[in-house]
Write a protein that holds these residues in place. Structure first.
Motif, short mmCIF file in Angstrom:
data_model
loop_
_atom_site.label_atom_id
_atom_site.label_comp_id
_atom_site.label_asym_id
_atom_site.label_seq_id
_atom_site.Cartn_x
_atom_site.Cartn_y
_atom_site.Cartn_z
N THR A 3 -21.91 11.06 47.32
CA THR A 3 -21.30 9.91 47.99
C THR A 3 -22.18 8.68 47.84
N LYS A 4 -23.49 8.85 47.97
CA LYS A 4 -24.41 7.72 47.79
C LYS A 4 -24.32 7.18 46.37
N GLN A 5 -24.21 8.07 45.38
CA GLN A 5 -24.09 7.63 43.99
C GLN A 5 -22.79 6.86 43.76
N VAL A 47 -23.51 14.56 50.12
CA VAL A 47 -24.07 13.29 50.62
C VAL A 47 -24.67 12.50 49.45
N GLU A 48 -25.39 13.19 48.57
CA GLU A 48 -25.99 12.52 47.40
C GLU A 48 -24.91 11.98 46.47
N VAL A 59 -21.08 5.17 46.04
CA VAL A 59 -21.21 3.88 46.72
C VAL A 59 -22.04 2.92 45.88
N ALA A 60 -23.13 3.44 45.31
CA ALA A 60 -23.98 2.59 44.45
C ALA A 60 -23.21 2.17 43.20
#
Length: 189
Positions: free
Chosen positions: A87-89, A84-85, A91-92
């Motif tokens: 994926t967030k990176q 999840v982390e 996306v950012a």
């Protein structure tokens, strides 16, 4: 001499005369043990055989499905959190401007290329491993104790008193406590 003391003295005298006056040439009879039959032996060891059979079938099925014991002991919750982390990176990173993306790539290329040894290893759960081992030992010990009790019943016709083993079984149950604590704290977050 008081009458009560006199009666106690007479009682002791007659009791000793009766006890020592018996004949001692009588031989006590010892019952002959009845040997355990083959069927009783198979019934007695059946819990251990059943435990070994189930354990072999489970490991055979896992091997057939190409699932390793290591995979079963992985902490999947931590791996999901890491994904999840990541994926967030991503996306950012993708939402940033082109210049910022190029600057991040250049900074990553100039950074130390030595891989982090912790990043490549999956998160193994020691508490899950302890729960697995203590559970396996507990079930094995229960099978051995059941076999002993059945064998003893067939041999001398009474079940042994196994109440003193409660401490041992509770000690084996302690192996599950760290895993349960980890799951409760994860659920509380």
């Amino acid at each position: 001499m008081r009458p009560l003391n006199f009666l106690l003295l007479l009682t002791a005298l007659f009791t000793s005369v009766v006890m020592y006056g018996q004949q001692t040439n009588m031989i006590p009879t010892v019952p002959k043990p009845i040997p355990i039959t083959d069927a009783e032996k198979w019934i007695a060891i059946s819990p251990i055989l059943l435990f070994l059979l189930i354990t072999c079938l489970v490991f055979f099925k896992l091997k057939k499905d190409k699932v390793s014991l290591k995979d079963l002991l992985l902490d999947k919750d931590a791996n999901v959190q890491i994904e999840v982390e990541k994926t967030k990176q991503k996306v950012a990173f993708l939402s940033a401007s082109t210049e910022s993306q190029q600057a991040m790539k250049d900074a990553d290329a100039t950074a130390d290329n030595g891989e982090d040894p912790n990043a490549s290893k999956p998160n193994t759960s020691v508490s899950r491993f302890l729960a697995f081992i203590s559970g396996l030992v507990s079930v094995g010990l229960a099978c051995v104790l059941t076999t002993f009790a059945i064998w003893n019943y067939f041999d001398v016709s009474n079940f042994p008193n196994l109440n003193n083993l409660v401490g041992v079984l509770l000690t084996l149950g302690i192996g599950v406590v760290p895993y349960a604590f980890n799951k409760i704290t994860t659920a509380a977050k």
